[in-house]
Enzyme design. Structure first.
Site, PDB file in Angstrom:
ATOM      1  N   ARG A   5      89.187  34.781 -28.063  1.00 25.15           N
ATOM      2  CA  ARG A   5      90.068  35.626 -27.259  1.00 25.15           C
ATOM      3  C   ARG A   5      91.474  35.024 -27.266  1.00 25.15           C
ATOM      4  NH1 ARG A   5      89.380  34.837 -22.646  1.00 25.15           N
ATOM      5  NH2 ARG A   5      87.642  33.397 -22.621  1.00 25.15           N
ATOM      6  N   TYR A  42      87.873  40.256 -33.493  1.00 26.74           N
ATOM      7  CA  TYR A  42      86.948  39.259 -32.975  1.00 26.74           C
ATOM      8  C   TYR A  42      86.430  39.584 -31.577  1.00 26.74           C
ATOM      9  CZ  TYR A  42      84.590  35.114 -31.538  1.00 26.74           C
ATOM     10  OH  TYR A  42      83.614  34.271 -31.093  1.00 26.74           O
ATOM     11  N   GLY A  43      85.139  39.513 -31.415  1.00 29.42           N
ATOM     12  CA  GLY A  43      84.416  39.474 -30.141  1.00 29.42           C
ATOM     13  C   GLY A  43      85.106  40.098 -28.943  1.00 29.42           C
ATOM     14  N   GLY A  44      85.382  39.264 -27.982  1.00 32.79           N
ATOM     15  CA  GLY A  44      85.906  39.723 -26.693  1.00 32.79           C
ATOM     16  C   GLY A  44      87.201  40.517 -26.809  1.00 32.79           C
ATOM     17  N   LYS A  63      84.684  42.310 -22.127  1.00 33.72           N
ATOM     18  CA  LYS A  63      85.651  41.749 -21.188  1.00 33.72           C
ATOM     19  C   LYS A  63      86.685  42.789 -20.755  1.00 33.72           C
ATOM     20  CE  LYS A  63      83.446  38.122 -20.950  1.00 33.72           C
ATOM     21  NZ  LYS A  63      83.374  36.851 -21.582  1.00 33.72           N
ATOM     22  N   HIS A  66      82.343  37.672 -13.765  1.00 32.64           N
ATOM     23  CA  HIS A  66      81.963  36.940 -14.985  1.00 32.64           C
ATOM     24  C   HIS A  66      80.770  36.046 -14.639  1.00 32.64           C
ATOM     25  CE1 HIS A  66      83.493  34.101 -18.457  1.00 32.64           C
ATOM     26  NE2 HIS A  66      82.598  34.958 -18.892  1.00 32.64           N
ATOM     27  N   SER A  76      84.205  30.569 -19.535  1.00 28.93           N
ATOM     28  CA  SER A  76      83.704  30.765 -20.893  1.00 28.93           C
ATOM     29  C   SER A  76      83.217  29.448 -21.498  1.00 28.93           C
ATOM     30  CB  SER A  76      84.820  31.339 -21.765  1.00 28.93           C
ATOM     31  OG  SER A  76      85.291  32.531 -21.173  1.00 28.93           O
ATOM     32  N   CYS A 109      80.806  27.529 -20.629  1.00 32.42           N
ATOM     33  CA  CYS A 109      80.472  26.508 -19.640  1.00 32.42           C
ATOM     34  C   CYS A 109      79.031  26.613 -19.154  1.00 32.42           C
ATOM     35  CB  CYS A 109      81.432  26.553 -18.461  1.00 32.42           C
ATOM     36  SG  CYS A 109      83.074  25.958 -18.897  1.00 32.42           S
ATOM     37  N   LYS A 145      76.672  29.640 -18.960  1.00 35.79           N
ATOM     38  CA  LYS A 145      75.982  30.801 -18.363  1.00 35.79           C
ATOM     39  C   LYS A 145      74.747  31.202 -19.174  1.00 35.79           C
ATOM     40  CE  LYS A 145      79.635  33.433 -18.299  1.00 35.79           C
ATOM     41  NZ  LYS A 145      80.501  32.358 -18.836  1.00 35.79           N
ATOM     42  N   ASN A 151      72.999  29.492 -21.190  1.00 40.30           N
ATOM     43  CA  ASN A 151      71.969  28.456 -21.091  1.00 40.30           C
ATOM     44  C   ASN A 151      71.244  28.496 -19.752  1.00 40.30           C
ATOM     45  OD1 ASN A 151      71.916  26.201 -23.420  1.00 40.30           O
ATOM     46  ND2 ASN A 151      73.868  27.281 -23.358  1.00 40.30           N
ATOM     47  N   ASP A 159      76.325  37.069 -18.863  1.00 45.48           N
ATOM     48  CA  ASP A 159      77.798  37.004 -18.921  1.00 45.48           C
ATOM     49  C   ASP A 159      78.496  37.834 -17.843  1.00 45.48           C
ATOM     50  OD1 ASP A 159      80.050  35.855 -20.374  1.00 45.48           O
ATOM     51  OD2 ASP A 159      80.484  37.875 -21.088  1.00 45.48           O
ATOM     52  N   ASN A 162      83.590  28.171 -31.682  1.00 44.90           N
ATOM     53  CA  ASN A 162      83.343  29.414 -30.921  1.00 44.90           C
ATOM     54  C   ASN A 162      82.560  30.424 -31.777  1.00 44.90           C
ATOM     55  OD1 ASN A 162      83.592  31.111 -28.604  1.00 44.90           O
ATOM     56  ND2 ASN A 162      85.294  32.194 -29.566  1.00 44.90           N
ATOM     57  N   ARG A 218      79.368  32.604 -32.836  1.00 37.75           N
ATOM     58  CA  ARG A 218      78.482  33.288 -31.870  1.00 37.75           C
ATOM     59  C   ARG A 218      77.362  34.049 -32.553  1.00 37.75           C
ATOM     60  NH1 ARG A 218      80.457  33.637 -26.130  1.00 37.75           N
ATOM     61  NH2 ARG A 218      82.254  32.235 -26.159  1.00 37.75           N
ATOM     62  N   ARG A 277      83.410  22.845 -15.886  1.00 39.09           N
ATOM     63  CA  ARG A 277      83.381  21.522 -16.521  1.00 39.09           C
ATOM     64  C   ARG A 277      84.380  20.623 -15.816  1.00 39.09           C
ATOM     65  NH1 ARG A 277      81.453  21.336 -22.058  1.00 39.09           N
ATOM     66  NH2 ARG A 277      80.660  23.418 -22.517  1.00 39.09           N
ATOM     67  N   ASN A 303      68.508  21.587 -15.071  1.00 40.79           N
ATOM     68  CA  ASN A 303      69.304  22.241 -14.025  1.00 40.79           C
ATOM     69  C   ASN A 303      68.400  22.977 -13.031  1.00 40.79           C
ATOM     70  OD1 ASN A 303      71.670  21.284 -15.146  1.00 40.79           O
ATOM     71  ND2 ASN A 303      71.940  23.094 -16.449  1.00 40.79           N
TER      72      ASN A 303
HETATM   73  P1  GTP Z   1      80.631  32.561 -22.638  1.00 42.72           P
HETATM   74  O1  GTP Z   1      79.695  33.369 -23.476  1.00 42.72           O
HETATM   75  O2  GTP Z   1      81.824  32.069 -23.409  1.00 42.72           O
HETATM   76  O3  GTP Z   1      81.059  33.237 -21.378  1.00 42.72           O
HETATM   77  O4  GTP Z   1      79.903  31.161 -22.300  1.00 42.72           O
HETATM   78  P2  GTP Z   1      78.645  30.680 -21.442  1.00 42.72           P
HETATM   79  O5  GTP Z   1      79.096  30.339 -20.066  1.00 42.72           O
HETATM   80  O6  GTP Z   1      77.510  31.634 -21.558  1.00 42.72           O
HETATM   81  O7  GTP Z   1      78.309  29.285 -22.145  1.00 42.72           O
HETATM   82  P3  GTP Z   1      76.994  28.791 -22.915  1.00 42.72           P
HETATM   83  O8  GTP Z   1      75.762  28.844 -22.050  1.00 42.72           O
HETATM   84  O9  GTP Z   1      76.927  29.490 -24.207  1.00 42.72           O
HETATM   85  O10 GTP Z   1      77.334  27.250 -23.142  1.00 42.72           O
HETATM   86  C1  GTP Z   1      78.418  26.805 -23.896  1.00 42.72           C
HETATM   87  C2  GTP Z   1      78.254  25.388 -24.325  1.00 42.72           C
HETATM   88  O11 GTP Z   1      77.924  24.537 -23.216  1.00 42.72           O
HETATM   89  C3  GTP Z   1      77.126  25.206 -25.341  1.00 42.72           C
HETATM   90  O12 GTP Z   1      77.576  24.370 -26.369  1.00 42.72           O
HETATM   91  C4  GTP Z   1      76.035  24.539 -24.562  1.00 42.72           C
HETATM   92  O13 GTP Z   1      75.210  23.732 -25.367  1.00 42.72           O
HETATM   93  C5  GTP Z   1      76.767  23.743 -23.489  1.00 42.72           C
HETATM   94  N1  GTP Z   1      75.956  23.626 -22.243  1.00 42.72           N
HETATM   95  C6  GTP Z   1      75.337  24.637 -21.586  1.00 42.72           C
HETATM   96  N2  GTP Z   1      74.644  24.181 -20.514  1.00 42.72           N
HETATM   97  C7  GTP Z   1      74.839  22.838 -20.487  1.00 42.72           C
HETATM   98  C8  GTP Z   1      74.387  21.799 -19.608  1.00 42.72           C
HETATM   99  O14 GTP Z   1      73.654  21.999 -18.642  1.00 42.72           O
HETATM  100  N3  GTP Z   1      74.822  20.513 -19.896  1.00 42.72           N
HETATM  101  C9  GTP Z   1      75.635  20.256 -20.965  1.00 42.72           C
HETATM  102  N4  GTP Z   1      76.000  18.987 -21.161  1.00 42.72           N
HETATM  103  N5  GTP Z   1      76.070  21.218 -21.814  1.00 42.72           N
HETATM  104  C10 GTP Z   1      75.692  22.487 -21.581  1.00 42.72           C
HETATM  105  C1  SPV Z   2      83.906  34.547 -23.145  1.00 43.76           C
HETATM  106  O1  SPV Z   2      84.875  34.084 -23.776  1.00 43.76           O
HETATM  107  O2  SPV Z   2      83.776  34.394 -21.906  1.00 43.76           O
HETATM  108  C2  SPV Z   2      82.839  35.275 -23.863  1.00 43.76           C
HETATM  109  C3  SPV Z   2      83.035  35.580 -25.287  1.00 43.76           C
HETATM  110  O3  SPV Z   2      81.839  35.628 -23.248  1.00 43.76           O
HETATM  111  S1  SPV Z   2      84.094  36.934 -25.566  1.00 43.76           S
HETATM  112  O4  SPV Z   2      83.257  38.142 -25.632  1.00 43.76           O
HETATM  113  O5  SPV Z   2      84.762  36.709 -26.836  1.00 43.76           O
HETATM  114  O6  SPV Z   2      85.014  37.076 -24.475  1.00 43.76           O
HETATM  115 MN    MN Z   3      81.976  35.166 -21.065  1.00 41.36          MN
END
Ligand code: GTP
Ligand code: SPV
Ligand code: MN
Length: 593
Positions: A69, A197-199, A206, A226, A248, A250, A252, A254, A277, A374, A376, A407, A504
């Site tokens: 983005r 690209y994506g978002g 978004k 979000h 983003s 961080c 979600k 996972n 998301d 980034n 995906r 973070r 977690n």
């Molecule tokens: P968007 O799709 O961008 O909104 O991101 P998201 O919040 O869904 O993030 P996602 O769960 O994809 O995690 C992004 C990165 O953080 C990945 O590389 C994960 O491996 C890492 N990550 C996720 N959860 C944890 C955690 O509990 N600990 C650590 N150290 N890293 C984590």
């Molecule tokens: C984010 O950046 O928070 C995402 C990926 O979930 S995107 O759809 O590119 O915005």
């Molecule tokens: Mn997102």
């Protein structure tokens, strides 16, 4: 097809502007999707992957200048600048329409104009909303087919109503200098040019489900956030739902798909994914807050995803998935990214399509990585082994807890609970997190990202804070409890202290126990923090002292934090709700006591 005059006249207007060689209405059928995939393979836009190992999966590479983005080219075009607020870029709508139309004029020449009718939320759900996206990219069409509910049924539900969002995307020359991501909230309109690209271009995500929807939500009395949505099932079979806002990349996706540690799984604890998301939330008939996931798939971060960190995401991306900007393993025509496994390919193409081999990989130098940070996967939600039974439930799920997080290497403890709804809104409004590769720009810089919505709030963020406070008043004692988490505390060498991922769950269990009034905590200046013994460390090789350390609230560090929050608040001027100012003063008093 549709007879809706508002739709047809808008299509006519855009068609006259961009001058396509043909027009294709997307009907949501498998036959049409297959025809599009074949066409994309022929043009080289998509690469078909190993049908045995990754059935129905494709790889796509974007231009190297178009991988995330672009927040500095994202605009909220409200008539009054004040309505975009201090955290958004603003442009006068008439000026921006002109600029965008000038850029897009004639740009579909020799190309196909695709028209995608889509529903955000289960088709026909009272919480769902309809959009139409016009695009010249097959990649966008194929992603939208996964991420949203597309097809002729959408036209039926829309009828002749004018209540739908216009989304117009033109790839143009993918020129970063002429790239614009523009929302016109007062016109229910989105226009993106010069990106693919994506978002930036999956306009349901978004642009619509957050920027336009947050504006609609304020007017209509609901919330677009979000946030992931998960259901936590306990051994008795009760399910409590949690919505969590992290910036983003961080965590979600996972958290939403977490697999509990074995000793908890053995007892019968389970996590069910509703969304990873975006959450749309409304007050239900019983006065509680109900959430739906408006999306139909996951656009998840690939790097770091593996069988241990996120088994369910990996399973979700095993079939009918589009991979963007990951590496191609030429030996078996599959995909690879950093953190997937130890089998680093020897014969591969990196995310730019250049020859790449294991010996090029230097862990400390991201420019040597095979996959873009980034990169995906776009995976259908139905693929997810832990998808919630309520995923398609139009009425949504009742939310017990709202969790903020980000973070922060230092400062923010592993988990704490707000003292009240308003105090929780204060915590969300003051959230900060290190920036990630999800947006263009520097990575690892701490910035304030209120409610993880800094890049996504479609109106003045001061008014957004007030909307949160107003929702709390409406919900009263039925309001979800608000918490904050931080999985990312580091030691002096920069290693993460908390194991994260599945572990977690230990924190989620404390959160739910708090909601049920069954867990202890100590009151600190910032909120209620668990005592170390309140977090169950069974089977975990973690020192009590280490846990104690990441649960400690250091008053001196927090005094600096309070000063930074004060600075952050200045930008909102008179739009900052008095209640939040009071909350900040109360925090400062608590820290001085
Ligand atoms: P968007 O799709 O961008 O909104 O991101 P998201 O919040 O869904 O993030 P996602 O769960 O994809 O995690 C992004 C990165 O953080 C990945 O590389 C994960 O491996 C890492 N990550 C996720 N959860 C944890 C955690 O509990 N600990 C650590 N150290 N890293 C984590
Ligand atoms: C984010 O950046 O928070 C995402 C990926 O979930 S995107 O759809 O590119 O915005
Ligand atoms: Mn997102």
């Amino acid at each position: 097809m549709t007879k809706n005059q508002t739709v047809l006249s808008w299509i006519e207007e855009i068609k006259n502007l961009v001058n396509p060689s043909e027009v294709v209405f997307i009907d949501g059928s498998e036959e049409q999707a297959e025809w599009l995939r074949a066409k994309a393979v022929k043009t080289g836009e998509m690469h078909k992957l190993n049908e045995e190992k990754l059935p129905g999966c494709y790889l796509h590479r974007t231009k190297p200048n178009d991988v995330a983005r672009v927040e500095d080219r994202t605009f909220i075009c409200a008539r009054k600048e004040e309505d975009a607020g201090p955290t958004n870029h603003w442009c006068d709508p008439q000026d921006m329409y002109k600029k965008l139309y000038d850029i897009a004029r004639g740009s579909y020449a020799g190309r196909t104009m695709y028209i995608i009718p889509f529903s955000m939320g289960p088709i026909g759900s009272p919480l769902a909303k309809i959009g139409v996206e016009i695009t010249d990219s097959i990649y966008v069409v194929l992603n939208m087919l996964i991420m949203t509910r597309v097809g002729d049924k959408v036209w039926d539900v829309l009828g002749d109503s004018n209540d739908w969002v216009r989304g117009f995307h033109a790839s143009c020359d993918v020129d970063p200098e002429k790239r614009y991501i523009c929302q016109f909230p007062e016109d229910n309109t989105i226009i993106t040019v010069n990106s693919a690209y994506g978002g930036n271009v999956l306009l349901g995500k978004k642009c619509f489900a957050l920027r336009i929807a947050s504006y609609q939500g304020r007017k209509e009395g609901w919330m677009a956030e979000h946030m992931l949505i998960l259901g936590l099932e306990n051994p008795k079979g009760d399910i409590h739902y949690i919505a969590a806002a992290f910036p983003s990349a961080c965590g979600k996706t996972n958290l939403a798909m977490l697999i509990p540690p074995k000793y908890l799984a053995d007892k019968g604890y389970k996590i069910w994914t509703v969304g990873d998301d975006i959450a749309w939330m409304r007050v239900g008939a019983d006065g509680r807050l109900y959430a739906i996931n408006p999306e139909n798939g996951f656009f998840g971060v690939a790097p770091g995803t593996n069988a241990k960190s996120n088994f369910n995401a990996l399973k979700s991306a095993e079939k009918n998935t589009i991979f963007t900007n990951v590496a191609l393993n030429l030996d078996d025509n599959t995909v690879w990214w950093e953190g997937l496994n130890k089998d680093i390919p020897v014969n591969a193409l990196n995310w730019k399509g250049e020859p790449w081999t294991a010996s090029m990989f230097v862990k400390s130098d991201k420019t040597t990585y095979a996959a873009h940070p980034n990169s995906r996967f776009t995976a259908p939600a139905v693929n997810c082994p832990c998808i919630s039974e309520d995923f398609d439930k139009g009425a949504g799920v009742p939310i017990s807890a709202i969790v903020f997080g980000g973070r922060r290497a230092k400062c923010t403890p592993l988990v704490y609970q707000s003292k009240s709804w308003d105090n929780g809104v204060f915590i969300g409004s003051a959230m900060a997190s290190e920036t990630t590769a999800a947006a263009a720009g520097a990575v690892g810089v701490v910035r304030r990202d209120p409610m993880a919505m800094l890049p996504f709030c479609g109106y003045n963020m001061g008014d957004y804070f007030q909307h949160w406070l107003d929702m709390g008043k409406r919900l009263g004692d039925k309001a979800p409890k608000i918490f904050n988490v931080n999985w990312f505390r580091t030691d002096d060498e920069g290693n993460f202290v908390w194991p994260g991922f599945g572990d977690n769950m230990r924190v989620l269990n404390w959160i739910i126990a708090r909601c049920e009034g069954k867990a202890d905590a100590v009151e600190t200046p910032i909120g209620y923090v668990p005592r170390p013994e309140d977090i169950d460390l069974t089977d975990l090789d973690m020192d009590m002292d280490v846990l104690k350390d990441i649960l400690t609230v250091d008053k001196e560090v927090w005094k600096k934090e309070a000063a930074e929050i004060e600075e952050h608040y200045k930008k909102f001027g008179d739009k900052l709700p008095a209640e939040l100012r009071n909350q900040l003063e109360a925090l400062k008093t608590n820290l001085d006591a």
